[in-house]
Design a protein around this motif. Structure first.
Motif, PDB file in Angstrom:
ATOM      1  N   PHE A 108       0.927  -1.179  -0.191  1.00 48.53           N
ATOM      2  CA  PHE A 108      -0.002   0.134   0.037  1.00 48.53           C
ATOM      3  C   PHE A 108       0.775   1.258  -0.070  1.00 48.53           C
ATOM      4  CE2 PHE A 108      -2.446   3.508   2.376  1.00 48.53           C
ATOM      5  CZ  PHE A 108      -3.416   3.417   1.389  1.00 48.53           C
ATOM      6  N   LEU A 109       1.897   1.201   0.854  1.00 51.13           N
ATOM      7  CA  LEU A 109       2.803   2.220   0.956  1.00 51.13           C
ATOM      8  C   LEU A 109       3.521   2.805  -0.613  1.00 51.13           C
ATOM      9  CD1 LEU A 109       4.516   4.708   2.504  1.00 51.13           C
ATOM     10  CD2 LEU A 109       6.289   2.639   2.914  1.00 51.13           C
ATOM     11  N   LYS A 110       3.935   1.566  -1.157  1.00 51.73           N
ATOM     12  CA  LYS A 110       4.438   1.817  -2.638  1.00 51.73           C
ATOM     13  C   LYS A 110       3.244   2.373  -3.757  1.00 51.73           C
ATOM     14  CE  LYS A 110       6.772  -0.965  -6.127  1.00 51.73           C
ATOM     15  NZ  LYS A 110       6.059  -0.101  -7.222  1.00 51.73           N
ATOM     16  N   ALA A 111       2.246   1.667  -3.418  1.00 53.67           N
ATOM     17  CA  ALA A 111       1.157   2.203  -4.648  1.00 53.67           C
ATOM     18  C   ALA A 111       0.787   3.481  -4.296  1.00 53.67           C
ATOM     19  CB  ALA A 111      -0.181   1.355  -4.326  1.00 53.67           C
ATOM     20  N   LEU A 112       0.897   4.113  -2.839  1.00 52.89           N
ATOM     21  CA  LEU A 112       0.349   5.321  -2.666  1.00 52.89           C
ATOM     22  C   LEU A 112       1.526   6.501  -2.997  1.00 52.89           C
ATOM     23  CD1 LEU A 112      -1.647   7.255  -1.194  1.00 52.89           C
ATOM     24  CD2 LEU A 112      -0.448   7.039   0.857  1.00 52.89           C
ATOM     25  N   ASN A 113       2.875   5.933  -2.791  1.00 48.22           N
ATOM     26  CA  ASN A 113       4.122   6.659  -3.270  1.00 48.22           C
ATOM     27  C   ASN A 113       3.844   6.764  -4.758  1.00 48.22           C
ATOM     28  OD1 ASN A 113       5.360   7.629  -0.928  1.00 48.22           O
ATOM     29  ND2 ASN A 113       6.232   5.380  -0.731  1.00 48.22           N
ATOM     30  N   ASP A 114       3.664   5.859  -5.404  1.00 47.97           N
ATOM     31  CA  ASP A 114       3.389   5.902  -6.871  1.00 47.97           C
ATOM     32  C   ASP A 114       2.421   6.957  -7.506  1.00 47.97           C
ATOM     33  OD1 ASP A 114       5.804   4.087  -7.098  1.00 47.97           O
ATOM     34  OD2 ASP A 114       4.343   2.307  -7.649  1.00 47.97           O
ATOM     35  N   ASN A 115       1.462   6.772  -6.719  1.00 48.89           N
ATOM     36  CA  ASN A 115       0.275   7.647  -7.182  1.00 48.89           C
ATOM     37  C   ASN A 115       0.626   8.995  -6.673  1.00 48.89           C
ATOM     38  OD1 ASN A 115      -2.463   6.311  -8.231  1.00 48.89           O
ATOM     39  ND2 ASN A 115      -1.380   4.802  -7.003  1.00 48.89           N
ATOM     40  N   VAL A 116       1.108   9.395  -5.720  1.00 53.28           N
ATOM     41  CA  VAL A 116       1.542  10.781  -5.398  1.00 53.28           C
ATOM     42  C   VAL A 116       2.573  11.156  -6.369  1.00 53.28           C
ATOM     43  CG1 VAL A 116       2.612  12.315  -3.480  1.00 53.28           C
ATOM     44  CG2 VAL A 116       0.850  10.559  -2.702  1.00 53.28           C
ATOM     45  N   LYS A 117       3.363  10.586  -6.890  1.00 50.15           N
ATOM     46  CA  LYS A 117       4.319  11.074  -7.735  1.00 50.15           C
ATOM     47  C   LYS A 117       3.710  11.138  -9.187  1.00 50.15           C
ATOM     48  CE  LYS A 117       8.580   9.585 -10.203  1.00 50.15           C
ATOM     49  NZ  LYS A 117       8.163  10.488 -11.437  1.00 50.15           N
ATOM     50  N   ARG A 118       2.809  10.438  -9.406  1.00 51.61           N
ATOM     51  CA  ARG A 118       2.160  10.607 -10.818  1.00 51.61           C
ATOM     52  C   ARG A 118       1.342  11.950 -10.536  1.00 51.61           C
ATOM     53  NH1 ARG A 118       0.804   4.651 -11.336  1.00 51.61           N
ATOM     54  NH2 ARG A 118      -1.361   5.348 -10.873  1.00 51.61           N
ATOM     55  N   PHE A 119       0.621  11.940  -9.487  1.00 53.06           N
ATOM     56  CA  PHE A 119      -0.076  13.346  -9.289  1.00 53.06           C
ATOM     57  C   PHE A 119       0.470  14.544  -9.451  1.00 53.06           C
ATOM     58  CE2 PHE A 119      -1.888  16.755  -6.949  1.00 53.06           C
ATOM     59  CZ  PHE A 119      -3.288  16.714  -7.037  1.00 53.06           C
ATOM     60  N   GLU A 120       1.768  14.621  -8.753  1.00 56.50           N
ATOM     61  CA  GLU A 120       2.643  15.727  -8.753  1.00 56.50           C
ATOM     62  C   GLU A 120       3.144  15.857 -10.017  1.00 56.50           C
ATOM     63  OE1 GLU A 120       4.135  16.193  -4.165  1.00 56.50           O
ATOM     64  OE2 GLU A 120       5.323  14.882  -5.305  1.00 56.50           O
ATOM     65  N   ASP A 121       3.512  14.858 -10.895  1.00 52.71           N
ATOM     66  CA  ASP A 121       3.946  15.120 -12.445  1.00 52.71           C
ATOM     67  C   ASP A 121       3.021  15.995 -13.047  1.00 52.71           C
ATOM     68  OD1 ASP A 121       6.333  13.617 -11.642  1.00 52.71           O
ATOM     69  OD2 ASP A 121       5.572  11.772 -12.504  1.00 52.71           O
ATOM     70  N   VAL A 122       1.672  15.674 -12.787  1.00 49.45           N
ATOM     71  CA  VAL A 122       0.712  16.134 -13.703  1.00 49.45           C
ATOM     72  C   VAL A 122       0.223  17.625 -13.000  1.00 49.45           C
ATOM     73  CG1 VAL A 122      -1.686  16.051 -14.330  1.00 49.45           C
ATOM     74  CG2 VAL A 122      -0.223  14.421 -14.658  1.00 49.45           C
ATOM     75  N   HIS A 123      -0.035  17.591 -11.514  1.00 48.72           N
ATOM     76  CA  HIS A 123      -0.436  18.849 -10.835  1.00 48.72           C
ATOM     77  C   HIS A 123       0.431  19.788 -10.295  1.00 48.72           C
ATOM     78  CE1 HIS A 123      -4.430  17.457 -11.994  1.00 48.72           C
ATOM     79  NE2 HIS A 123      -4.030  16.336 -11.532  1.00 48.72           N
TER      80      HIS A 123
END
Length: 106
Positions: free
Chosen positions: A70-85
């Protein structure tokens, strides 16, 4: 005779049901995490302005292995969010109970 489409070996389809009430979600602005040798317990809490007491809205219990996934998935999603926003600003954690400012009186 119609041919069945074969799925790659080792891959199975998982059907997930999401009922209407769960799909609406639950708001949380605080999470408290505790752990033992065998599980992680994450309490999602809602703290309202001017109230010294919060309410646990949901409790999720994970194995240590699932907590790490879950930690890895959340980190990956935060990174993708920050790449866009753009960068998500990290604010200092206010003390508990949170002070949202003056409270109204009737």
């Amino acid at each position: 005779m119609a041919e069945k489409e074969e799925q790659p070996q080792g891959q199975k389809q998982l059907n997930i049901e999401l009922d209407e009430q769960t799909a609406e979600g639950t708001y949380s602005n605080l999470a408290i995490i505790n752990h033992s040798v065998s599980e992680f317990v994450v309490d999602f809490i809602s703290v309202m302005p001017g109230r010294p007491k919060g309410k646990v809205k949901s409790r999720i219990i994970l194995t240590p292995q699932h907590a790490k996934k879950f930690l890895k998935a959340l980190n990956d999603n935060v990174k993708r969010f920050e790449d866009v926003h753009g960068h998500i600003k990290d604010y200092d954690q206010p003390p508990i109970p949170m002070n949202f400012g003056p409270t109204g009186e009737a």
